[in-house]
Design an enzyme around this catalytic site. Structure first.
Site, PDB file in Angstrom:
ATOM      1  N   ASN A  74       0.851  -1.194   0.000  1.00 15.07           N
ATOM      2  CA  ASN A  74       0.000   0.000   0.000  1.00 15.07           C
ATOM      3  C   ASN A  74       0.883   1.239   0.000  1.00 15.07           C
ATOM      4  O   ASN A  74       1.508   1.573   1.013  1.00 15.07           O
ATOM      5  CB  ASN A  74      -0.905  -0.017   1.234  1.00 15.07           C
ATOM      6  CG  ASN A  74      -1.786   1.226   1.300  1.00 15.07           C
ATOM      7  OD1 ASN A  74      -1.984   1.920   0.300  1.00 15.07           O
ATOM      8  ND2 ASN A  74      -2.313   1.512   2.480  1.00 15.07           N
ATOM      9  N   LYS A 118      -0.082   4.300  -0.291  1.00 16.55           N
ATOM     10  CA  LYS A 118      -0.774   5.462   0.271  1.00 16.55           C
ATOM     11  C   LYS A 118      -0.590   6.663  -0.677  1.00 16.55           C
ATOM     12  O   LYS A 118      -0.656   6.487  -1.889  1.00 16.55           O
ATOM     13  CB  LYS A 118      -0.275   5.737   1.688  1.00 16.55           C
ATOM     14  CG  LYS A 118      -0.401   4.509   2.595  1.00 16.55           C
ATOM     15  CD  LYS A 118       0.021   4.767   4.006  1.00 16.55           C
ATOM     16  CE  LYS A 118      -0.105   3.490   4.818  1.00 16.55           C
ATOM     17  NZ  LYS A 118       0.283   3.672   6.224  1.00 16.55           N
ATOM     18  N   HIS A 145      -9.566   0.984   5.538  1.00 14.05           N
ATOM     19  CA  HIS A 145      -8.231   1.217   6.082  1.00 14.05           C
ATOM     20  C   HIS A 145      -8.318   2.136   7.298  1.00 14.05           C
ATOM     21  O   HIS A 145      -9.108   3.081   7.336  1.00 14.05           O
ATOM     22  CB  HIS A 145      -7.319   1.824   5.017  1.00 14.05           C
ATOM     23  CG  HIS A 145      -5.872   1.824   5.383  1.00 14.05           C
ATOM     24  ND1 HIS A 145      -5.317   2.775   6.197  1.00 14.05           N
ATOM     25  CD2 HIS A 145      -4.861   0.966   5.060  1.00 14.05           C
ATOM     26  CE1 HIS A 145      -4.028   2.520   6.358  1.00 14.05           C
ATOM     27  NE2 HIS A 145      -3.729   1.428   5.677  1.00 14.05           N
ATOM     28  N   GLU A 153      -6.559   4.506   8.448  1.00 15.65           N
ATOM     29  CA  GLU A 153      -6.371   5.942   8.228  1.00 15.65           C
ATOM     30  C   GLU A 153      -7.635   6.579   7.668  1.00 15.65           C
ATOM     31  O   GLU A 153      -7.974   7.725   8.020  1.00 15.65           O
ATOM     32  CB  GLU A 153      -5.191   6.165   7.284  1.00 15.65           C
ATOM     33  CG  GLU A 153      -3.861   5.782   7.917  1.00 15.65           C
ATOM     34  CD  GLU A 153      -2.749   5.624   6.910  1.00 15.65           C
ATOM     35  OE1 GLU A 153      -1.602   5.529   7.348  1.00 15.65           O
ATOM     36  OE2 GLU A 153      -3.033   5.588   5.696  1.00 15.65           O
ATOM     37  N   GLU A 169      -4.869  -4.754  11.033  1.00 17.49           N
ATOM     38  CA  GLU A 169      -3.938  -3.652  11.244  1.00 17.49           C
ATOM     39  C   GLU A 169      -3.991  -3.213  12.710  1.00 17.49           C
ATOM     40  O   GLU A 169      -4.956  -2.552  13.120  1.00 17.49           O
ATOM     41  CB  GLU A 169      -4.322  -2.428  10.414  1.00 17.49           C
ATOM     42  CG  GLU A 169      -4.480  -2.639   8.930  1.00 17.49           C
ATOM     43  CD  GLU A 169      -4.942  -1.353   8.271  1.00 17.49           C
ATOM     44  OE1 GLU A 169      -4.131  -0.744   7.565  1.00 17.49           O
ATOM     45  OE2 GLU A 169      -6.089  -0.938   8.495  1.00 17.49           O
ATOM     46  N   GLY A 227       2.989   3.107  11.257  1.00 15.75           N
ATOM     47  CA  GLY A 227       3.781   4.316  11.143  1.00 15.75           C
ATOM     48  C   GLY A 227       4.540   4.683  12.393  1.00 15.75           C
ATOM     49  O   GLY A 227       5.204   5.727  12.435  1.00 15.75           O
ATOM     50  N   SER A 253       3.288  -2.461  10.215  1.00 13.97           N
ATOM     51  CA  SER A 253       4.723  -2.171  10.069  1.00 13.97           C
ATOM     52  C   SER A 253       5.536  -3.416   9.743  1.00 13.97           C
ATOM     53  O   SER A 253       6.573  -3.683  10.349  1.00 13.97           O
ATOM     54  CB  SER A 253       5.271  -1.501  11.346  1.00 13.97           C
ATOM     55  OG  SER A 253       4.643  -0.257  11.560  1.00 13.97           O
TER      56      SER A 253
END
Length: 688
Positions: free
Chosen positions: A448, A450, A533, A535, A605, A611, A650
């Site tokens: 991904n 992003k 997702h 985010e 996730e 991140g 990650s």
């Protein structure tokens, strides 16, 4: 006799590489002409030549024509024509042979030659052997007054159109049916539209603008996503996809579900059996679905399996004296009307059934319960003999153990590859059996990007993965930003990389500035799409209801949704990890049909790890994955065992191996590490 050129379906290869060269085609035309001339015909032999839409067809048509003429054989040129059309015209013109210039469903850079006999069937082995032997002789030219002449049959398309229409009873009209035709930019582009329109259907087209280079490119029976999207978008009753030379067909129903060759074979056989017109039994292949055989048994229809390949289907039909046979790929032989596989004719048989019974495809298929199949390629050490290995006692014992577990409700099939050092393994059984557990789930590594990347990075990935050797059975997908989808589609064309998108709007079209629909994503060759997702949940406040709508929209156009779920740090610290994750999973999965749930990939996730440089331990990740699978098993065990679960916190080259070694982790959703070619390749290698 050992053959040098002819395979099970003629001669095929890459243009410019022997034997697919202009000089070989000249010699092949001459050798064929010499053999035909020597077979005792009282008149000058005549050969029909047709081709698909590949640019190389012009070159090979001219070379074959010159060689045949040099041997004293007349030539009739048909131009672009579906393979079954050439078979039909060879028969009706009483020609001595028909020649097809085509590589079927292969890309434009390939081409090939296959022959038809005067009866419109595949050329006999002894004739092919004679042609091979003649290729070793020096090319000589007959006297000038004995040279063959070339003519063009201007009404070839019209003749074949009328034949196709004649296979449908006069009382059957397609008026009222909206049909989308996908002609694969191939040989059916100027035939199929006229056939269906003249029978009354409301026709729209995709894949009907050949330019010599685009045959089978992201369209046709081998790439049905474009057709699924078009059927959904246009609200059509049916979609019909042909391959490049028109001898195969796949269908798409009004809801975007794919109807393969086994389904088509069942529909035609059931209808003809009910009307007392089947004329014996049905021939499938070793790959025909277990459920198809069971359905025929229930109907009292004899069923036999041949080796894989339409040539073997035809041979078994002839030996049995039966009329109907075919392959899962959509190559269907309706012997009561045609001598070879015919995509247009096969599709018309199904539409005629729909009209007569006034039922949708799904209602007509209610009596066919397809068995789940698990397919795995087991790569061998270079130089290994797959056929010998398959005879080893320990391997046969393992197969026997699985077959014992399946009983009479499933089967195991091992086939050695004819071109690579690998054994193809298929396990299938009735829907309640865990065939995936008896085989394995395909690992998936998804990168991904992003809101990162560039066209240069896309091209770098294309170059790297074109050369990389990935572990056998590992699937890799890249999810670039929307503006790079076209560049990625082009750059990834010669690689095994799948293309994914980062989101989609639940609607197919409309006044939604800045949004992208699933239909649009399919046009760029996307296979996957991220949904839910973390985010997007956090920054754009996407809730479970909206996530479900996006999942459903993706499924409706044939995209595989990657459903993202996960907990925040506070929720983990409060001991609510499984509560939060299973609530997100359950909201979506409980609202889907079982067949839809089987098409969803779930990515866990841990939001607190994304991140931050932190990651869940392999044990923590495995615990959550096992919980998701157990939750799914509480209402459907076999779907749970086949569910692909990705870890998305990650993942990097350093921790990928240990994470991917966990029993319930089937791959990874990779963020930052997927933006570096070497790092992402290292992660992919960890899945081997």
């Amino acid at each position: 006799m050992t053959r040098c050129y002819f395979g099970t379906d003629g001669i095929r290869g890459t243009v410019g590489e022997p034997p697919i060269t202009a000089d070989f085609m000249l010699k092949l035309g001459w050798a064929t002409g010499r053999v035909l001339a020597a077979r005792g015909a009282k008149r000058r032999p005549r050969v029909l030549i047709g081709k698909d839409t590949r640019i190389s067809g012009y070159m090979f048509e001219s070379a074959l024509e010159a060689g045949l003429s040099a041997a004293g054989v007349d030539v009739a040129l048909l131009g672009p024509m579906p393979t079954p059309g050439i078979a039909y015209l060879t028969r009706t013109f009483r020609a001595d042979a028909g020649i097809v210039i085509s590589a079927s469903h292969n890309p434009f850079a390939d081409n090939g030659i296959k022959f038809f006999s005067p009866a419109g069937a595949k050329l006999d082995d002894d004739v092919e052997n004679q042609i091979e032997a003649m290729l070793d002789e020096p090319l000589t030219t007959v006297a000038a007054d004995k040279l063959g002449k070339a003519t063009r049959i201007d009404d070839a398309a019209g003749r074949y159109i009328e034949f196709c229409k004649s296979t449908v009873p006069d009382r059957v009209s397609l008026t009222g049916l909206k049909v989308v035709l996908d002609c694969a930019h191939g040989a059916t582009y100027h035939i199929a539209p006229s056939v269906f329109r003249e029978l009354g259907a409301d026709v729209s087209l995709i894949g009907a603008s050949p330019d010599g280079l685009n045959i089978n490119k992201e369209v046709g029976s081998t790439h049905p996503a474009a057709l699924r999207a078009a059927v959904i978008q246009q609200g059509a009753d049916l979609g019909v996809a042909f391959d490049g030379d028109g001898d195969r067909v796949l269908l798409v129903d009004a809801d975007g579900r794919e109807i393969d060759g086994d389904d088509i074979l069942y529909l035609i056989a059931r209808d003809r059996h009910a009307r007392g017109e089947l004329g014996g039994g049905v021939v499938g292949t070793l790959m025909s679905n277990f459920g198809l055989a069971a359905a025929f048994e229930q109907l009292g229809i004899p069923f036999e399996r041949s080796r894989v390949g339409d040539r073997y289907v035809m041979e078994l039909l002839a030996s049995k004296g039966w009329q109907l046979g075919g392959e899962s790929s959509g190559h269907i032989v309706c012997g009561h009307v045609q001598t070879t596989g015919d995509g247009i004719v096969s599709a018309l048989q199904v539409l005629a059934i729909m009209v007569r019974e006034e039922k949708s495809l799904q209602r007509l298929l209610a009596g066919l319960e397809k068995a789940p199949q698990a397919l795995v390629n087991v790569r061998l050490t270079p130089g290994s003999n797959a056929a010998v290995l398959m005879e080893r006692t320990e391997l046969q014992a393992s197969v026997a153990e699985v077959e014992a577990e399946l009983g009479d409700e499933g089967r195991v099939l091992l086939r050695p590859s004819g071109t690579e050092p690998l054994i193809r393994v298929m396990v299938e059984g009735r829907p309640h059996l865990d065939v995936d557990g008896l085989s394995m789930r395909t690992p998936l590594l998804a990168g991904n990007w992003k809101m990162n990347g560039s066209v240069e990075l896309v091209e770098a990935f294309g170059r790297a993965f074109a050369e990389a050797e990935l572990p056998e059975g590992v699937e890799v997908a890249v999810f670039p930003p929307f503006p790079y989808l076209q560049a990625a589609q082009n750059a990834f064309a010669d690689t095994s990389l799948r293309l994914g998108a980062q989101s989609l709007n639940p609607l197919h079209s409309g006044a939604h500035t800045g949004e992208v629909s699933g239909t649009m994503l399919c046009e760029f060759g996307a296979r996957y799409v991220l949904v839910g997702h973390s985010e997007r949940r956090q920054l754009y406040h996407e809730g479970d209801e909206e996530v479900f709508d996006r999942v459903r929209a993706a499924l409706s156009v044939g995209l595989t949704p990657v459903l993202c779920v996960g907990e925040r740090l506070g929720e983990r610290d409060a001991g609510r990890t499984m509560e939060v994750v299973l609530c997100q999973v359950g909201f979506v999965m409980s609202r889907l049909e079982p067949a839809q749930r089987a098409c969803v990939v779930i990515a866990y996730e841990p939001v607190w790890a994304i991140g931050t440089g932190r990651t869940a331990t392999p044990q923590q990740a495995q615990e959550v994955m096992a919980g998701i699978r157990d939750y799914q098993a509480s209402y459907n065990r076999e779907l749970a065992e086949g569910l692909r679960l990705l870890y998305g916190g990650s993942m990097n080259a350093g921790n990928a191996g240990e994470l991917l070694a966990q029993p319930d982790i089937d791959g990874g959703l990779v963020g930052g590490a997927s933006l570096k070619v070497d790092d992402f390749l290292a992660i992919c290698q960890s899945a081997g």
